[in-house]
Design a protein around this motif. Sequence first.
Motif, PDB file in Angstrom:
ATOM      1  N   UNK A  75       0.841  -1.201   0.000  1.00 46.13           N
ATOM      2  CA  UNK A  75       0.000   0.000   0.000  1.00 46.13           C
ATOM      3  C   UNK A  75       0.877   1.253   0.000  1.00 46.13           C
ATOM      4  N   UNK A  76       0.532   2.163  -0.907  1.00 49.81           N
ATOM      5  CA  UNK A  76       1.311   3.393  -1.075  1.00 49.81           C
ATOM      6  C   UNK A  76       0.393   4.581  -0.833  1.00 49.81           C
ATOM      7  N   UNK A  77       0.806   5.554  -0.018  1.00 47.33           N
ATOM      8  CA  UNK A  77      -0.032   6.746   0.210  1.00 47.33           C
ATOM      9  C   UNK A  77      -0.335   7.463  -1.105  1.00 47.33           C
ATOM     10  N   UNK A  78      -1.497   8.091  -1.155  1.00 49.62           N
ATOM     11  CA  UNK A  78      -1.937   8.762  -2.381  1.00 49.62           C
ATOM     12  C   UNK A  78      -0.928   9.810  -2.830  1.00 49.62           C
ATOM     13  N   UNK A  79      -0.479  10.623  -1.898  1.00 47.38           N
ATOM     14  CA  UNK A  79       0.410  11.730  -2.266  1.00 47.38           C
ATOM     15  C   UNK A  79       1.729  11.226  -2.830  1.00 47.38           C
ATOM     16  N   UNK A  80       2.271  10.175  -2.243  1.00 45.10           N
ATOM     17  CA  UNK A  80       3.531   9.617  -2.719  1.00 45.10           C
ATOM     18  C   UNK A  80       3.352   9.009  -4.107  1.00 45.10           C
ATOM     19  N   UNK A  81       2.296   8.220  -4.264  1.00 40.17           N
ATOM     20  CA  UNK A  81       2.041   7.593  -5.568  1.00 40.17           C
ATOM     21  C   UNK A  81       1.783   8.649  -6.635  1.00 40.17           C
ATOM     22  N   UNK A  82       1.078   9.706  -6.255  1.00 37.15           N
ATOM     23  CA  UNK A  82       0.743  10.753  -7.216  1.00 37.15           C
ATOM     24  C   UNK A  82       1.989  11.485  -7.694  1.00 37.15           C
ATOM     25  N   UNK A  83       2.927  11.781  -6.784  1.00 35.69           N
ATOM     26  CA  UNK A  83       4.145  12.489  -7.188  1.00 35.69           C
ATOM     27  C   UNK A  83       4.959  11.650  -8.170  1.00 35.69           C
ATOM     28  N   UNK A  84       5.030  10.338  -7.927  1.00 38.90           N
ATOM     29  CA  UNK A  84       5.771   9.450  -8.831  1.00 38.90           C
ATOM     30  C   UNK A  84       5.055   9.324 -10.170  1.00 38.90           C
ATOM     31  N   UNK A  85       3.756   9.073 -10.105  1.00 39.09           N
ATOM     32  CA  UNK A  85       2.981   8.871 -11.339  1.00 39.09           C
ATOM     33  C   UNK A  85       2.962  10.138 -12.182  1.00 39.09           C
ATOM     34  N   UNK A  86       2.736  11.282 -11.539  1.00 39.36           N
ATOM     35  CA  UNK A  86       2.656  12.542 -12.279  1.00 39.36           C
ATOM     36  C   UNK A  86       3.997  12.884 -12.938  1.00 39.36           C
ATOM     37  N   UNK A  87       5.086  12.739 -12.201  1.00 37.39           N
ATOM     38  CA  UNK A  87       6.404  13.054 -12.770  1.00 37.39           C
ATOM     39  C   UNK A  87       6.773  12.111 -13.913  1.00 37.39           C
ATOM     40  N   UNK A  88       6.336  10.855 -13.815  1.00 35.33           N
ATOM     41  CA  UNK A  88       6.699   9.866 -14.828  1.00 35.33           C
ATOM     42  C   UNK A  88       6.038  10.132 -16.168  1.00 35.33           C
ATOM     43  N   UNK A  89       5.052  11.040 -16.214  1.00 31.06           N
ATOM     44  CA  UNK A  89       4.396  11.348 -17.488  1.00 31.06           C
ATOM     45  C   UNK A  89       5.351  11.989 -18.480  1.00 31.06           C
ATOM     46  N   UNK A  90       6.436  12.549 -17.971  1.00 29.19           N
ATOM     47  CA  UNK A  90       7.443  13.122 -18.870  1.00 29.19           C
ATOM     48  C   UNK A  90       8.012  12.056 -19.795  1.00 29.19           C
ATOM     49  N   UNK A  91       8.077  10.812 -19.302  1.00 35.67           N
ATOM     50  CA  UNK A  91       8.666   9.727 -20.081  1.00 35.67           C
ATOM     51  C   UNK A  91       7.843   9.298 -21.277  1.00 35.67           C
ATOM     52  N   UNK A  92       6.549   9.651 -21.303  1.00 35.71           N
ATOM     53  CA  UNK A  92       5.704   9.214 -22.427  1.00 35.71           C
ATOM     54  C   UNK A  92       6.113   9.890 -23.731  1.00 35.71           C
ATOM     55  N   UNK A  93       6.864  10.996 -23.630  1.00 36.49           N
ATOM     56  CA  UNK A  93       7.275  11.708 -24.840  1.00 36.49           C
ATOM     57  C   UNK A  93       8.634  11.249 -25.355  1.00 36.49           C
ATOM     58  N   UNK A  94       9.136  10.153 -24.777  1.00 44.95           N
ATOM     59  CA  UNK A  94      10.327   9.518 -25.314  1.00 44.95           C
ATOM     60  C   UNK A  94       9.910   8.425 -26.288  1.00 44.95           C
ATOM     61  N   UNK A  95      10.682   8.192 -27.361  1.00 45.30           N
ATOM     62  CA  UNK A  95      10.324   7.122 -28.303  1.00 45.30           C
ATOM     63  C   UNK A  95      10.232   5.776 -27.598  1.00 45.30           C
ATOM     64  N   UNK A  96       9.276   4.968 -28.014  1.00 46.01           N
ATOM     65  CA  UNK A  96       9.151   3.626 -27.464  1.00 46.01           C
ATOM     66  C   UNK A  96       7.906   3.396 -26.630  1.00 46.01           C
TER      67      UNK A  96
END
Length: 319
Positions: A75-96
């Motif tokens: 179980x991961x707190x909402x705020x912690x999971x949100x910071x990781x998930x939100x920041x990781x959206x930058x990676x969607x603009x990389x090829x692949x």
Amino acid sequence: MSHAKTALKVLMYAAVVASLVYFGLAFKKNVDGLPPIDWNLNTVLVGVLSCAIVVVTHFFGTHVWRLLMADQNHRVPVRLAMSVFFLSQLGKYLPGNVGQFLGRGVLAKSTGIPVGVAVGTAVFEGIWALVISLTLALLSTWVLYDLTTLHNVNPSFGGQASWLLALALVLPWLSVKLLNILLPKLSRKIGGGELLRLPRLRTSLLVSLLILTNFMLLGFALKLQAEVFFASPPVDWLSISLLFSSAWVAGYVVPGAPGGLGVREAMMVVLLTPLTGAPIATGLAVSMRLTSLLGDGLTIVIGAISRRMQMRQTEAAVS
């Protein structure tokens, strides 16, 4: 095998280039037919709401990830999971189209979330989104058939399709189960040497519902943009959501297209033209890409601020 992989990669990049060329030509042909956007309070509100909808879809995506991790007793707190998930959206603009998942693993490790859990659940999330979007894409062929034969959306379509939407909620769970039975080697390859572990059915249904909600929210943003930005006659919400999901899955499965760039736009022109006409379909492809970029940018900023606040709290607690 290496030659096959190289050939596949060349084909994928060729598909991206062809999509960009097609969309460029469609834009050049149809841009003069677009009504000018009347920038007023309504159009500004729709623009802001559309970007907010993108952020909301990422918030729901965070809960999808948390549900899948909780299913593995992590179980991961909402705020912690949100910071990781939100920041990781930058990676969607990389090829692949895998950058956001790999980035999530790296970010998760720095916050104490086990990499195996983070990446493994991200794989499940990808499978769920793909199966749901493919199901919606299949339903969209029904819409296209009605538009081609009746030149309109069948008024009874929503009621007739509702049971298929309900079926879409359990299809991802069934897909993983069938994959384990029929293609165990592929399942073990995806699962890092072990068969993919089925989430609990309750978790699966909640995950599917959140992903389905996200597609409907994005369809609602498109409906608003068509009617407010481009003065389109009323657009059927379900129909445009289903057609957009087809364009989304095309951009998702072509790995050479960062964030589906080019592929999604070309498919939106093709699929939305019978519903809205070519000029508005072209305008929506552009407006939705801008919406995605701005919404993703806002998401990343929120994630960065949340991450920074967590680091400060950690430093304060240590000192």
